[in-house]
Scaffold this motif. Structure first.
Motif, PDB file in Angstrom:
ATOM      1  N   ARG A  24      54.174 -53.962 -49.793  1.00  0.00           N
ATOM      2  CA  ARG A  24      52.618 -53.713 -49.938  1.00  0.00           C
ATOM      3  C   ARG A  24      52.338 -52.362 -49.105  1.00  0.00           C
ATOM      4  N   ASP A  25      53.114 -52.036 -47.953  1.00  0.00           N
ATOM      5  CA  ASP A  25      53.270 -50.804 -47.433  1.00  0.00           C
ATOM      6  C   ASP A  25      53.387 -49.643 -48.446  1.00  0.00           C
ATOM      7  N   VAL A  26      54.595 -49.977 -48.935  1.00  0.00           N
ATOM      8  CA  VAL A  26      54.904 -48.945 -49.988  1.00  0.00           C
ATOM      9  C   VAL A  26      53.958 -48.681 -51.018  1.00  0.00           C
ATOM     10  N   GLY A  27      53.585 -49.621 -51.385  1.00  0.00           N
ATOM     11  CA  GLY A  27      52.167 -49.668 -52.395  1.00  0.00           C
ATOM     12  C   GLY A  27      51.148 -48.871 -51.879  1.00  0.00           C
ATOM     13  N   ARG A  28      50.486 -49.099 -50.675  1.00  0.00           N
ATOM     14  CA  ARG A  28      49.407 -48.214 -50.068  1.00  0.00           C
ATOM     15  C   ARG A  28      49.718 -46.890 -50.191  1.00  0.00           C
ATOM     16  N   VAL A  29      50.852 -46.404 -49.466  1.00  0.00           N
ATOM     17  CA  VAL A  29      51.427 -45.146 -49.573  1.00  0.00           C
ATOM     18  C   VAL A  29      51.551 -44.454 -50.919  1.00  0.00           C
ATOM     19  N   ALA A  30      51.902 -45.180 -51.936  1.00  0.00           N
ATOM     20  CA  ALA A  30      52.016 -44.681 -53.202  1.00  0.00           C
ATOM     21  C   ALA A  30      50.776 -44.621 -54.106  1.00  0.00           C
ATOM     22  N   GLY A  31      49.793 -45.415 -53.788  1.00  0.00           N
ATOM     23  CA  GLY A  31      48.596 -45.503 -54.102  1.00  0.00           C
ATOM     24  C   GLY A  31      48.595 -46.613 -55.589  1.00  0.00           C
ATOM     25  N   VAL A  32      49.544 -47.574 -55.361  1.00  0.00           N
ATOM     26  CA  VAL A  32      49.862 -48.572 -56.575  1.00  0.00           C
ATOM     27  C   VAL A  32      49.783 -49.886 -56.176  1.00  0.00           C
ATOM     28  N   SER A  33      49.904 -50.927 -56.728  1.00  0.00           N
ATOM     29  CA  SER A  33      49.938 -52.361 -56.209  1.00  0.00           C
ATOM     30  C   SER A  33      51.492 -52.761 -56.007  1.00  0.00           C
ATOM     31  N   HIS A  34      51.532 -53.642 -55.194  1.00  0.00           N
ATOM     32  CA  HIS A  34      52.918 -54.304 -54.850  1.00  0.00           C
ATOM     33  C   HIS A  34      53.472 -54.789 -55.950  1.00  0.00           C
ATOM     34  N   GLN A  35      52.843 -55.181 -57.006  1.00  0.00           N
ATOM     35  CA  GLN A  35      53.545 -55.496 -58.376  1.00  0.00           C
ATOM     36  C   GLN A  35      54.302 -54.249 -58.858  1.00  0.00           C
ATOM     37  N   THR A  36      53.502 -52.931 -59.068  1.00  0.00           N
ATOM     38  CA  THR A  36      54.263 -51.768 -59.510  1.00  0.00           C
ATOM     39  C   THR A  36      55.271 -51.657 -58.569  1.00  0.00           C
ATOM     40  N   VAL A  37      55.242 -51.523 -57.200  1.00  0.00           N
ATOM     41  CA  VAL A  37      56.318 -51.256 -56.382  1.00  0.00           C
ATOM     42  C   VAL A  37      57.603 -52.212 -56.632  1.00  0.00           C
ATOM     43  N   SER A  38      57.536 -53.778 -56.920  1.00  0.00           N
ATOM     44  CA  SER A  38      58.262 -54.578 -57.581  1.00  0.00           C
ATOM     45  C   SER A  38      58.917 -54.048 -58.713  1.00  0.00           C
ATOM     46  N   ARG A  39      58.055 -53.707 -59.768  1.00  0.00           N
ATOM     47  CA  ARG A  39      58.624 -53.274 -61.024  1.00  0.00           C
ATOM     48  C   ARG A  39      59.568 -52.025 -61.036  1.00  0.00           C
ATOM     49  N   VAL A  40      59.307 -51.011 -59.989  1.00  0.00           N
ATOM     50  CA  VAL A  40      60.160 -50.014 -60.064  1.00  0.00           C
ATOM     51  C   VAL A  40      61.388 -50.494 -59.217  1.00  0.00           C
ATOM     52  N   LEU A  41      61.418 -51.191 -58.176  1.00  0.00           N
ATOM     53  CA  LEU A  41      62.757 -51.795 -57.499  1.00  0.00           C
ATOM     54  C   LEU A  41      63.369 -52.462 -58.561  1.00  0.00           C
ATOM     55  N   ASN A  42      62.907 -53.181 -59.654  1.00  0.00           N
ATOM     56  CA  ASN A  42      63.460 -53.947 -60.414  1.00  0.00           C
ATOM     57  C   ASN A  42      63.856 -53.048 -61.748  1.00  0.00           C
ATOM     58  N   SER A  43      63.556 -51.790 -61.712  1.00  0.00           N
ATOM     59  CA  SER A  43      64.027 -50.981 -62.905  1.00  0.00           C
ATOM     60  C   SER A  43      63.358 -51.154 -64.221  1.00  0.00           C
ATOM     61  N   SER A  44      62.074 -51.729 -63.926  1.00  0.00           N
ATOM     62  CA  SER A  44      61.345 -52.012 -65.161  1.00  0.00           C
ATOM     63  C   SER A  44      60.932 -50.760 -66.081  1.00  0.00           C
ATOM     64  N   GLU A  45      60.992 -50.926 -67.475  1.00  0.00           N
ATOM     65  CA  GLU A  45      60.672 -49.755 -68.178  1.00  0.00           C
ATOM     66  C   GLU A  45      59.096 -49.593 -68.254  1.00  0.00           C
ATOM     67  N   ALA A  46      58.396 -50.414 -67.857  1.00  0.00           N
ATOM     68  CA  ALA A  46      56.835 -50.288 -67.831  1.00  0.00           C
ATOM     69  C   ALA A  46      56.163 -49.721 -66.752  1.00  0.00           C
ATOM     70  N   VAL A  47      56.956 -48.718 -66.218  1.00  0.00           N
ATOM     71  CA  VAL A  47      56.182 -47.912 -65.153  1.00  0.00           C
ATOM     72  C   VAL A  47      56.386 -46.544 -65.567  1.00  0.00           C
ATOM     73  N   ARG A  48      55.393 -45.676 -65.592  1.00  0.00           N
ATOM     74  CA  ARG A  48      55.445 -44.394 -66.054  1.00  0.00           C
ATOM     75  C   ARG A  48      56.149 -43.386 -64.867  1.00  0.00           C
ATOM     76  N   PRO A  49      56.988 -42.514 -65.363  1.00  0.00           N
ATOM     77  CA  PRO A  49      57.783 -41.860 -64.833  1.00  0.00           C
ATOM     78  C   PRO A  49      56.968 -41.025 -63.480  1.00  0.00           C
TER      79      PRO A  49
END
Length: 85
Positions: free
Chosen positions: A8-33
């Motif tokens: 959640r802290d990472v998401g706040r700093v990046a300006g995204v949701s914690h779900q998006t952070v999770s997708r990045v951590l799990n190498s999801s293709e559903a996240v824009r570069p």
């Protein structure tokens, strides 16, 4: 001692949701570069380190067949290292 940063802290700093952070951590293709780059930069800036125990618990909740069989991720992967119940 300062508390460890959370997704959640990472998401706040990046300006995204914690779900998006999770997708990045799990190498999801559903996240824009560009979004992935912002999240990775926030992870590095905060010194975020994934809690592998928590990640394993979440995975086991998504894999009910493994739980029903009583297998840990290490056992499913063929590890010989014992795990606690």
């Amino acid at each position: 001692m300062t508390p460890r940063p959370t997704i959640r802290d990472v998401g706040r700093v990046a300006g995204v949701s914690h779900q998006t952070v999770s997708r990045v951590l799990n190498s999801s293709e559903a996240v824009r570069p560009a979004t992935r780059e912002r999240v990775v930069a926030a992870i590095e800036a905060l010194g975020y380190a994934r809690n592998e125990s928590a990640a394993e618990l979440a995975r086991s909740r998504r894999e009910p067949e493994a739980r029903a069989e009583g297998l840990s991720a290490a056992e499913r992967a063929g590890s010989t290292r014992p795990t606690s119940p």
